[in-house]
Scaffold this motif. Structure first.
Motif, PDB file in Angstrom:
ATOM      1  N   THR B 405      34.119  47.960  46.458  1.00 15.48           N
ATOM      2  CA  THR B 405      35.421  47.423  46.077  1.00 15.48           C
ATOM      3  C   THR B 405      35.578  45.938  46.407  1.00 15.48           C
ATOM      4  OG1 THR B 405      36.228  49.603  46.562  1.00 15.48           O
ATOM      5  CG2 THR B 405      37.876  47.917  46.188  1.00 15.48           C
ATOM      6  N   ALA B 406      35.156  45.542  47.615  1.00 13.80           N
ATOM      7  CA  ALA B 406      35.336  44.144  48.021  1.00 13.80           C
ATOM      8  C   ALA B 406      34.542  43.217  47.106  1.00 13.80           C
ATOM      9  CB  ALA B 406      34.897  43.956  49.471  1.00 13.80           C
ATOM     10  N   SER B 437      27.357  39.341  50.968  1.00 14.48           N
ATOM     11  CA  SER B 437      26.970  39.017  52.341  1.00 14.48           C
ATOM     12  C   SER B 437      28.124  39.229  53.313  1.00 14.48           C
ATOM     13  CB  SER B 437      26.458  37.572  52.424  1.00 14.48           C
ATOM     14  OG  SER B 437      27.545  36.680  52.243  1.00 14.48           O
ATOM     15  N   ASN B 438      29.362  39.182  52.821  1.00 11.79           N
ATOM     16  CA  ASN B 438      30.520  39.385  53.696  1.00 11.79           C
ATOM     17  C   ASN B 438      30.779  40.855  53.997  1.00 11.79           C
ATOM     18  OD1 ASN B 438      31.497  36.890  54.402  1.00 11.79           O
ATOM     19  ND2 ASN B 438      32.670  36.631  52.511  1.00 11.79           N
ATOM     20  N   GLN B 439      30.100  41.708  53.279  1.00 10.30           N
ATOM     21  CA  GLN B 439      30.389  43.149  53.407  1.00 10.30           C
ATOM     22  C   GLN B 439      30.195  43.651  54.827  1.00 10.30           C
ATOM     23  OE1 GLN B 439      29.937  46.299  50.273  1.00 10.30           O
ATOM     24  NE2 GLN B 439      28.077  45.105  50.090  1.00 10.30           N
TER      25      GLN B 439
END
Lengths: 329, 439
Positions: B405-406, B437-439
């Motif tokens: 989702t993100a 990469s932020n996951q």
């Protein structure tokens, strides 16, 4: 603390005296009464305290806790230290959102305040249709934000009511892409916010004006003061406490701005009208980044909290002398 | 995430102004008071299934109720506790419920990456083995409701994105047949402009309609394998992803959209993109099959449907993408792990030809998940849509649904920014990589 203190003083004069002394009470012989009073206090305060702890303090604590994790809401929580905070403070979209909040806050104070004062002074005079005018000015404030937003969203569409009206009065050249131009959208929203909230400021200031003693007006008139001098030297200074409270509410409201923006633009186009709160919902909730969203929520909380403390300490101190500044300061 | 019609109202989200903070608290406060859905529930003992769906308006609301009643009649031990919930509200209620110890037995499921994210909670029932005997009756579409090879959801209808166009305005501009290739398409846009007609309406305020455009360009520029591996490995290394953005940039350069499209909502009011097409203010719109019912309350001309036609996103001559590949998705349901065997059995019932036919006849489903119910479609334009969907070599789930989702949301944001003139084709790919990469 504040609540306990003020409520305590209101409820029991004896407590007031002790609190004024600023020391823990020396337990007198009337211990039984004291226990009864404490029980009474506990009973009366319990519902409010439970709500406050359950719905304010506990969520804040939870947000602080979750803010230190990477967490989709479903996955195991991965400790992330200050990573979420670093990410937020390096994300230009968030920083721009914060900037938009500040722009709205500054504009509110710079434009809405003088406008509110002017309208309040006008509506405080004996003019024909005063009651109706007061109602008209106050009416938008009664509407829910969602309804306001939807109505304005439809009116501001291209060739909508706003465009038609401008053209009808020969101001067609002023027509803009109100919600589609990234350079204009924030100011469009500000106008809608002003339309909605000006009535609140006016009512507040009107109430403040009622507290300006008639005698002062009369005395000034006898001394030959002009209308402007009366306003400048007597009315405005006496309105000070009301104005300071209005500024406080207005800035906090600007920092938390959400509903209108979310419904009218969703923060767009291209994040040009994002605020901290719309960013929070979008990146925290709808993106399943609950850890990150919590960190953003904490930042938003800290910004508001820091402002509230500083403002109370420096601006509201005189107005609330004897209430909470004694403890805060 | 796409949604039939009425429900897709972003402003409904104001009711959810509850912050993450509040959600966190709510989940923390949830108690495990309902023991009715014990894991041991069998088909013989009394079972209560709580059912959260998003058809909160009649007639669809009543249809679901009647389907539940019919099932209870056949299985007297199974009763339902149905909570029809407004779509946007449901989207936030479900994640919160899944964090509690008492999620609903059956709940709305759009499949893809969001389903995979939810499955991390361990609270979604793995129905792979249970549905094995009959799932093939739904064809390939059921695969969109798999995560990590496991069947966590069952669709009841399918959606496909394509162009809804005004046949009258096309005729007026001298266009005799809908375009097949991008070159034809561009030529038609030029003809419409010459005739003084706004060629295309787009609801950019809502972002996801923008994403349809980029997604379709990528379906044309990237091979099926490239797309599948991108969704799986979350890497856009193939140059085709940038090429998709370049195609889009060229296309945007022809200024095909309505005035001030960046502020236009997709479905809200006569000024929305759906409203513009319904009222003949624009010639076409790239939207899901749900656009037809969406237009009902927006159209001043009640015969609008007879003036509408449909054609798929044009192919790009010589591009590596599979010609005819479609962007789509659908609606379905998941069972929570504690719901018991009655839940998948009920979903099997929903997939039956009998129920599926009823869903189509009552317009609860536009395009049924079970191909056996296709014959119940009567609207001639929807028949065209269904024929295309049935013949599509492959259906790619909307990226914002297929990806975590993100990541999907970040991709939508980047595409929406691109529509607003910010960023670059490479920037969209970079935003995707950053979100991964932020996951």
């Amino acid at each position: 603390m504040t609540t306990t203190d003020s409520t305590g003083r209101v409820a029991t004069p004896a407590t007031t005296v002790r609190t004024r002394a600023g020391r823990a009470p020396a337990r007198p012989a009337r211990r039984r009464t004291s226990i009864a009073k404490r029980l009474e206090l506990l009973l009366l305060l319990a519902p409010a305290m439970i709500m406050f702890i359950g719905f304010v303090l506990a969520p804040i604590a939870a947000a602080v806790y979750y803010g230190f994790y990477k967490w989709t809401g479903f996955s195991p929580r991965v400790p992330f230290g200050f990573g979420n905070y670093k990410r937020a403070l390096h994300d230009t979209v968030f920083l721009h959102g914060l900037g938009h909040n500040l722009i709205i806050a500054v504009l509110s104070v710079a434009l809405q305040l003088p406008l509110s004062i002017a309208i309040a002074l006008l509506l405080n005079r004996r003019i024909p249709g005063r009651a109706v005018l007061r109602l008209v000015v106050f009416a938008p404030y009664v509407l829910s934000e969602a309804i306001t937003a939807v109505v304005w969203l439809l009116m501001l569409q291209p060739d909508g009511l706003v465009d038609h009206s401008l053209r009808a009065i020969g101001l067609g050249s002023l027509v803009q892409q109100w919600l589609a131009n990234t350079h204009i959208v924030l100011y469009t929203l500000f106008i809608v916010i002003t339309w909605k909230y000006i009535g609140f400021g006016v009512i507040l200031l009107l109430a403040g004006l009622q507290n300006v003693p008639v005698e002062l007006h009369e005395a000034a008139a006898i001394d030959g003061a002009s209308s402007w001098q009366v306003t400048r030297r007597i009315v405005l200074p006496l309105l000070g406490p009301t104005i300071r409270i209005w500024i406080f509410l207005s800035i906090i409201g600007s920092l938390q701005l959400f509903d209108l923006v979310w419904i009218m633009t969703g923060g767009g186009p291209a994040n040009a009208s994002d605020t901290m709160a719309t960013y929070l919902l979008e990146h925290g909730f709808t993106s399943y980044q609950f850890g990150y969203g919590s960190a953003v929520a904490v930042i938003l909380f800290l910004v508001c909290f820091a402002f509230a403390l500083l403002y109370q300490r420096f601006a509201l101190r005189r107005d609330t002398e004897g209430a909470l500044t004694r403890i805060v300061g | 995430m796409r949604f039939p019609a009425l429900a897709r109202r972003r402003w409904g989200a104001f009711a959810l102004a509850a912050t993450v903070v509040f959600a966190a608290a709510a989940s923390g406060c949830s108690s495990n008071s309902n023991g009715s859905n014990s894991p041991k529930a069998s088909d013989t003992g009394p079972v209560t299934l709580s059912w959260w769906h998003n058809r909160d308006q009649d007639p669809a609301k009543g249809v679901w109720q009647s389907v539940a009643d019919a099932y209870t009649k056949a299985h007297p031990n199974v009763t339902f506790k149905i909570s029809p919930t407004q779509n946007e509200a449901l989207k936030t209620k479900v994640p919160v419920a899944l964090q509690s110890s008492d999620p609903p037995s059956i709940f709305q499921q759009w499949g893809g990456g969001a389903e995979a994210t939810q499955a991390q909670s361990g609270k979604l029932m793995d129905m792979t083995d249970t549905v094995k005997p009959w799932i093939s009756s739904l064809g390939n579409s059921a695969a969109l409701w798999q995560a990590n090879g496991k069947q966590y959801g069952i669709p009841y209808d399918l959606h496909v994105v394509g162009f809804w166009y005004r046949t009258d305005l096309f005729t007026q501009a001298g266009i005799s047949a809908p375009p097949k290739t991008l070159d034809d398409f561009n030529a038609d846009i030029a003809k419409l402009k010459t005739a003084g007609i706004t060629p295309i309406a787009v609801g950019s305020k809502d972002k996801w309609p923008d994403a349809f455009w980029w997604s379709y360009f990528s379906l044309r520029e990237c091979s099926q394998d490239t797309i599948k591996s991108m969704v799986k490995d979350l890497k856009m290394t193939d140059p085709c992803w940038v090429k998709a953005g370049q195609d889009l940039a060229t296309f945007l350069g022809s200024k095909p959209f309505q005035n001030a499209f960046l502020g236009t909502p997709a479905q809200q009011g006569a000024g929305s993109s759906a409203g513009l097409v319904a009222n003949g203010k624009a010639a076409m719109e790239l939207q899901g099959d749900w656009d037809l019912p969406t237009m009902i309350p927006l159209a001043t001309d009640k015969n609008y449907a007879s003036k509408l036609g449909w054609f798929p996103f044009p192919d790009i001559t010589g591009a590596p993408g599979t010609p005819g590949a479609a962007l789509g998705g659908g609606d379905g349901f998941s069972c929570s792990s504690k719901a018991g065997p009655s839940c998948p059995d009920f979903l099997k019932y929903l997939s039956s030809t009998e129920v599926q036919t009823k869903l189509v006849q009552t317009s609860t489903a536009t395009l049924p998940a079970n191909p056996a119910a296709i014959s119940a479609i009567t609207d001639p334009t929807l028949k065209v849509v269904q024929t295309y969907l049935s013949g599509a070599p492959f259906i790619q789930l909307y990226y914002d649904q297929a990806l975590p989702t993100a990541v999907g949301n970040a991709l939508n944001d980047a595409i929406a920014n691109f529509f607003a003139g910010q960023g670059s084709p490479q920037g969209i790919v970079d935003a995707f990589a950053k979100a991964v990469s932020n996951q």
